[in-house]
Scaffold this motif. Structure first.
Motif, PDB file in Angstrom:
ATOM      1  N   VAL A 204     -44.399 -24.122   3.504  1.00 58.33           N
ATOM      2  CA  VAL A 204     -45.378 -24.754   2.618  1.00 58.33           C
ATOM      3  C   VAL A 204     -46.776 -24.203   2.877  1.00 58.33           C
ATOM      4  O   VAL A 204     -47.530 -23.921   1.936  1.00 58.33           O
ATOM      5  N   GLU A 205     -47.123 -24.030   4.140  1.00 61.77           N
ATOM      6  CA  GLU A 205     -48.442 -23.481   4.481  1.00 61.77           C
ATOM      7  C   GLU A 205     -48.591 -22.056   3.957  1.00 61.77           C
ATOM      8  O   GLU A 205     -49.660 -21.670   3.475  1.00 61.77           O
ATOM      9  N   ILE A 206     -47.513 -21.279   4.040  1.00 64.95           N
ATOM     10  CA  ILE A 206     -47.543 -19.914   3.496  1.00 64.95           C
ATOM     11  C   ILE A 206     -47.686 -19.944   1.983  1.00 64.95           C
ATOM     12  O   ILE A 206     -48.458 -19.170   1.400  1.00 64.95           O
ATOM     13  N   ALA A 207     -46.968 -20.871   1.330  1.00 61.92           N
ATOM     14  CA  ALA A 207     -47.036 -20.963  -0.135  1.00 61.92           C
ATOM     15  C   ALA A 207     -48.427 -21.353  -0.605  1.00 61.92           C
ATOM     16  O   ALA A 207     -48.898 -20.880  -1.653  1.00 61.92           O
ATOM     17  N   ILE A 208     -49.121 -22.194   0.168  1.00 67.82           N
ATOM     18  CA  ILE A 208     -50.471 -22.609  -0.214  1.00 67.82           C
ATOM     19  C   ILE A 208     -51.456 -21.449  -0.073  1.00 67.82           C
ATOM     20  O   ILE A 208     -52.328 -21.251  -0.925  1.00 67.82           O
ATOM     21  N   CYS A 209     -51.331 -20.675   1.001  1.00 63.64           N
ATOM     22  CA  CYS A 209     -52.278 -19.576   1.247  1.00 63.64           C
ATOM     23  C   CYS A 209     -51.928 -18.319   0.464  1.00 63.64           C
ATOM     24  O   CYS A 209     -52.783 -17.426   0.312  1.00 63.64           O
ATOM     25  N   PRO A 232     -45.660 -11.363   7.364  1.00 65.45           N
ATOM     26  CA  PRO A 232     -46.430 -11.070   6.148  1.00 65.45           C
ATOM     27  C   PRO A 232     -45.609 -10.343   5.086  1.00 65.45           C
ATOM     28  O   PRO A 232     -45.799 -10.572   3.889  1.00 65.45           O
ATOM     29  N   ALA A 233     -44.683  -9.495   5.502  1.00 64.18           N
ATOM     30  CA  ALA A 233     -43.827  -8.820   4.528  1.00 64.18           C
ATOM     31  C   ALA A 233     -42.951  -9.825   3.800  1.00 64.18           C
ATOM     32  O   ALA A 233     -42.808  -9.779   2.564  1.00 64.18           O
ATOM     33  N   LYS A 234     -42.362 -10.754   4.541  1.00 63.45           N
ATOM     34  CA  LYS A 234     -41.514 -11.766   3.914  1.00 63.45           C
ATOM     35  C   LYS A 234     -42.325 -12.692   3.013  1.00 63.45           C
ATOM     36  O   LYS A 234     -41.877 -13.084   1.929  1.00 63.45           O
ATOM     37  N   ALA A 235     -43.537 -13.064   3.471  1.00 63.02           N
ATOM     38  CA  ALA A 235     -44.359 -14.001   2.712  1.00 63.02           C
ATOM     39  C   ALA A 235     -44.813 -13.412   1.384  1.00 63.02           C
ATOM     40  O   ALA A 235     -44.912 -14.130   0.382  1.00 63.02           O
ATOM     41  N   LEU A 236     -45.078 -12.099   1.353  1.00 58.56           N
ATOM     42  CA  LEU A 236     -45.640 -11.498   0.152  1.00 58.56           C
ATOM     43  C   LEU A 236     -44.597 -10.786  -0.704  1.00 58.56           C
ATOM     44  O   LEU A 236     -44.727 -10.739  -1.926  1.00 58.56           O
ATOM     45  N   LEU A 237     -43.580 -10.228  -0.076  1.00 61.57           N
ATOM     46  CA  LEU A 237     -42.568  -9.507  -0.847  1.00 61.57           C
ATOM     47  C   LEU A 237     -41.476 -10.430  -1.361  1.00 61.57           C
ATOM     48  O   LEU A 237     -40.979 -10.268  -2.473  1.00 61.57           O
ATOM     49  N   GLY A 238     -41.067 -11.405  -0.521  1.00 59.93           N
ATOM     50  CA  GLY A 238     -39.982 -12.294  -0.914  1.00 59.93           C
ATOM     51  C   GLY A 238     -38.681 -11.536  -1.088  1.00 59.93           C
ATOM     52  O   GLY A 238     -38.478 -10.453  -0.532  1.00 59.93           O
ATOM     53  N   GLY A 239     -37.793 -12.081  -1.897  1.00 63.72           N
ATOM     54  CA  GLY A 239     -36.533 -11.407  -2.203  1.00 63.72           C
ATOM     55  C   GLY A 239     -35.711 -11.099  -0.970  1.00 63.72           C
ATOM     56  O   GLY A 239     -35.562 -11.922  -0.070  1.00 63.72           O
ATOM     57  N   ALA A 241     -36.409  -9.175   1.450  1.00 59.81           N
ATOM     58  CA  ALA A 241     -37.194  -9.045   2.677  1.00 59.81           C
ATOM     59  C   ALA A 241     -37.118 -10.309   3.526  1.00 59.81           C
ATOM     60  O   ALA A 241     -37.218 -10.252   4.753  1.00 59.81           O
ATOM     61  N   VAL A 242     -36.925 -11.456   2.868  1.00 64.30           N
ATOM     62  CA  VAL A 242     -36.862 -12.726   3.601  1.00 64.30           C
ATOM     63  C   VAL A 242     -35.667 -12.749   4.541  1.00 64.30           C
ATOM     64  O   VAL A 242     -35.705 -13.372   5.600  1.00 64.30           O
ATOM     65  N   LYS A 243     -34.591 -12.072   4.178  1.00 63.38           N
ATOM     66  CA  LYS A 243     -33.359 -12.114   4.965  1.00 63.38           C
ATOM     67  C   LYS A 243     -33.317 -11.062   6.076  1.00 63.38           C
ATOM     68  O   LYS A 243     -32.394 -11.053   6.879  1.00 63.38           O
ATOM     69  N   GLN A 244     -34.296 -10.171   6.118  1.00 66.56           N
ATOM     70  CA  GLN A 244     -34.233  -9.051   7.052  1.00 66.56           C
ATOM     71  C   GLN A 244     -35.245  -9.208   8.179  1.00 66.56           C
ATOM     72  O   GLN A 244     -36.314  -9.783   7.999  1.00 66.56           O
ATOM     73  N   GLY A 245     -34.894  -8.699   9.338  1.00 65.07           N
ATOM     74  CA  GLY A 245     -35.801  -8.679  10.472  1.00 65.07           C
ATOM     75  C   GLY A 245     -36.693  -7.461  10.439  1.00 65.07           C
ATOM     76  O   GLY A 245     -36.498  -6.535   9.642  1.00 65.07           O
TER      77      GLY A 245
END
Length: 304
Positions: A204-209, A232-239, A241-245
């Motif tokens: 939620v904090e990431i979604a707000i910022c 930051p890659a997961k927060a901005l790229l999504g998709g 990227a969220v599942k990868q380290g």
């Protein structure tokens, strides 16, 4: 023939010897005429000490409330008056809060306006525990933009990103490829306030910022974004990227679309991770060299 003198009374010698023995044993007072019960005296002292401790620990009695004048009572059936709102009260973030951040970010026409909007924004509870808003550092006209996750303790105190040990390492890495935050690099974070205890920011904090950092990237208009770490890659790229380290993300070219424009991005290791895992510095160095070649070739991808 003179008579022998009278010898001293044996009773006096015995008494003197007794007094000497008392002194050797530590007796320094005489007995009173009436007997004294030392056990009872100790019990009374103990009871007095316990009573005093209980009085210190007992909560103070509430003061009697002053009755309100008749004029202060609301009329029958009237709704209760709401409590005064406080800007320092934590609130539960909602989708409306994210929409508020999005509208505020889009209204900013310059970086100074965006910074002022973020400093005045109260929709993220992280602001309540942070000392400073950490907006950015470096040259806004730079073609290289580096984005981290969130401020730490040193950054919160200084009000600037990457000023602690990890920031010092980042400065050395940039210097090795001919870049610096004071000349041709710009540094920001996905989160603008330090999470308590340096914990990971929540979704939620990431979604707000997120709307703010996207608008910040849009205003900087860099030729290349380097993501420092997986967050930051997961927060901005999504998709995906969220599942990868970060070990899978680093060194792989990505694209970030903002307002119809596509920005090239390159994830690499966070400097704090490199301090803990020095063996990964070789791979991070390779990523920085790749970024240097990309910028020197006018935004053309280097050969594989």
């Amino acid at each position: 023939m003179p008579s022998d003198p009278t010898p001293p009374s044996p009773g006096l010698d015995a008494a003197a010897a007794l007094f000497e023995w008392y002194a050797a044993m530590g007796v320094d007072v005489t007995l009173a005429e009436a007997p004294l019960d030392r056990f009872q005296e100790s019990a009374r002292a103990k009871a007095a000490a316990e009573s005093q401790a209980a009085r210190r620990q007992s909560p103070p009695q509430p003061e009697a409330r002053r009755p309100l004048p008749a004029a202060e009572f609301p009329p029958p059936g009237a709704p209760a008056r709401p409590a005064a709102a406080s800007s320092q009260t934590a609130q539960v973030p909602t989708e409306a809060t994210v929409m508020q951040a999005r509208a505020a970010a889009q209204s900013a026409k310059t970086l100074d306006e965006l910074k002022a909007l973020i400093q005045a924004f109260d929709g993220c509870n992280l602001k309540l525990t942070a000392k400073n808003t950490v907006f950015a550092d470096g040259n806004p006209a730079a073609k290289l933009m580096l984005v981290g996750e969130a401020p730490g303790r040193d950054e919160d105190i200084a009000g600037r990103p990457f000023v602690g040990r990890s920031g010092q390492l980042l400065d050395r890495m940039l210097d090795a490829i001919g870049y610096s935050r004071g000349h041709n690099a710009y540094i920001a974070n996905v989160i603008y306030w330090r999470p308590p205890g340096n914990r990971d920011p929540s979704d939620v904090e990431i979604a707000i910022c997120r709307p703010f950092i996207l608008r910040q990237i849009e205003l900087i208009d860099p030729a290349l974004i380097v993501f420092l770490g997986a967050q930051p890659a997961k927060a901005l790229l999504g998709g995906e990227a969220v599942k990868q380290g970060i070990n899978k993300l680093r060194g792989r070219w990505c694209e970030l679309e903002i307002g119809g424009k596509r920005f090239k991005a390159l994830p690499t290791f966070h400097p704090a991770y490199l301090l803990r895992t020095p063996i990964k510095k070789r791979e991070a160095w390779r990523d920085f060299l790749t970024a240097k070649l990309f910028l020197e070739n006018g935004g053309m991808l280097p050969p594989a």
